[in-house]
Design an enzyme around this catalytic site. Sequence first.
Site, mmCIF file in Angstrom:
data_model
loop_
_atom_site.group_PDB
_atom_site.id
_atom_site.type_symbol
_atom_site.label_atom_id
_atom_site.label_comp_id
_atom_site.label_asym_id
_atom_site.label_seq_id
_atom_site.Cartn_x
_atom_site.Cartn_y
_atom_site.Cartn_z
ATOM 1 N N GLU A 1 -5.419 -7.261 0.661
ATOM 2 C CA GLU A 1 -4.097 -6.933 1.208
ATOM 3 C C GLU A 1 -3.093 -7.436 0.192
ATOM 4 O OE1 GLU A 1 -1.071 -8.584 4.524
ATOM 5 O OE2 GLU A 1 -3.165 -8.509 5.139
ATOM 6 N N CYS B 1 4.048 -10.588 5.857
ATOM 7 C CA CYS B 1 3.631 -9.395 5.104
ATOM 8 C C CYS B 1 4.097 -8.109 5.774
ATOM 9 C CB CYS B 1 2.107 -9.379 4.929
ATOM 10 S SG CYS B 1 1.195 -9.587 6.468
#
Length: 481
Positions: free
Chosen positions: A226, A263
């Site tokens: 990620e 995020c």
Amino acid sequence: MSTSITDLDRLVSAAAKAAPVWRAASADDRARWLRAAADALDAHADELVAIADEETRLGETRLRGEVARTTGQLRLFASVVEEGSYLEITIDDADGAATPPRPELRRMLTGVGPVAVFSASNFPFAFSVAGGDTASALAAGNPVVVKAHSGHPRLSERTAEIVAAALEAAGAPAGSLGLVEGREAGNALVQHPSIQAAGFTGSLGGGRALFDLATGREDPIPFYGELGSVNPVVLTPAAVERRGEALAQGLVASFTLGVGQFCTKPGVVFVPAGSGFDELLARLVPGASGGPLLTDRITAAFPSGLAHLEADPSVSVVAGSAEQAEGTAQPVVLRTDAAAVADRPETLLEECFGPVTLLVEYADDAALQRALDAVPGSLTATLHAEDDDAVDDVLEVLQRKAGRVLFAGWPTGVAVTWSQQHGGPWPATTSLHTSVGATAIRRFLRPIVFQDAPQRLLPPVLRDDALRSLPHRRNGILTLP
């Protein structure tokens, strides 16, 4: 401090020795081991939160919530293991009359082997030593070797000690969880021949470098990274007209949550030109709080990220200031236009870590579509529209750009559930899989088929007596216990 190659090899070798035990463990045993790890973390929460607060500046309230999320993830995966559908058991019985004759085939998913996990800076519990990657890899039947994040080394070491001891006390083999430290050790870890997969949460540059190492091995392995996400938001003219004040409040709360270090922070917001939405934000942002970011290095980098965006001739400041006081990060809203984004996405759509969001003003649907086409893959995309808005074309683009599409609320906050998808097209992630939720387990499993195997040599879950209590498909027919 960096782990030596000798010590790294010892830890990975121990994980490789433990792998067959984890793979063969019953669902009851594996679930018990996961719950033991969760119980141990809860029992040591006071100690761990104090260390984390010293190292990350995130505050006790946030950190206690993150411990609860972390132990909740471990317990969720214990229930996933017990439920059994993650095995995807599929059987075709032998049929000599078929053309060509068909053998008996029994298929399942099984653990890949030792997994490397790279901790994240912004979630020192939930995406770190005992976080979602580790929980899902263990649930899949794989020992884990974690590369600690340099932003919270003492927390990483203590967490690993607690979890490893809890696993062994519950009956798991030695080598179930190991910890290495240092960049060189991390590079060596992903290249170690016994490591069979890797999970990563962090920067695009760091993740890409590790991805290249993993896929450049003589025996390439999957790398589930990620890496970065701008999480686009689209506001329609009708939505701003009818709900502008509430939308502005929601945006400010979301992009400043955790001082902009999530995020899923909404980093790019498409707003109708002339709607006055920027004026709403200009009134609200001065009341929003900032603060130091996770580390001195990250805090010091925030003004550079702002300056990079503000240097574009199309960009102006709506609220806050690109001139930041030393040692802190205060909220900033910048503004540009859709044409500039379509022309220079590599500059204007680069993720900036911290409490900043970029308004992109669009004059009409055509301008909006051109700008949206330039948006890179993201974890989330959000659409705020009214019931009578024609948004089919916008929605089609957002579905291509993100793994989770929201129609109300804001993207910060990721529920740990069976249905969650926390992953998106590159550069948000390096694969199509989620790193949060029950199906995160799929990353660390591989299919295997047994053809015409005697019952006694089959894995226990594929034997006829076990199938009565497990979800499976037989000759194309789904059977539930």
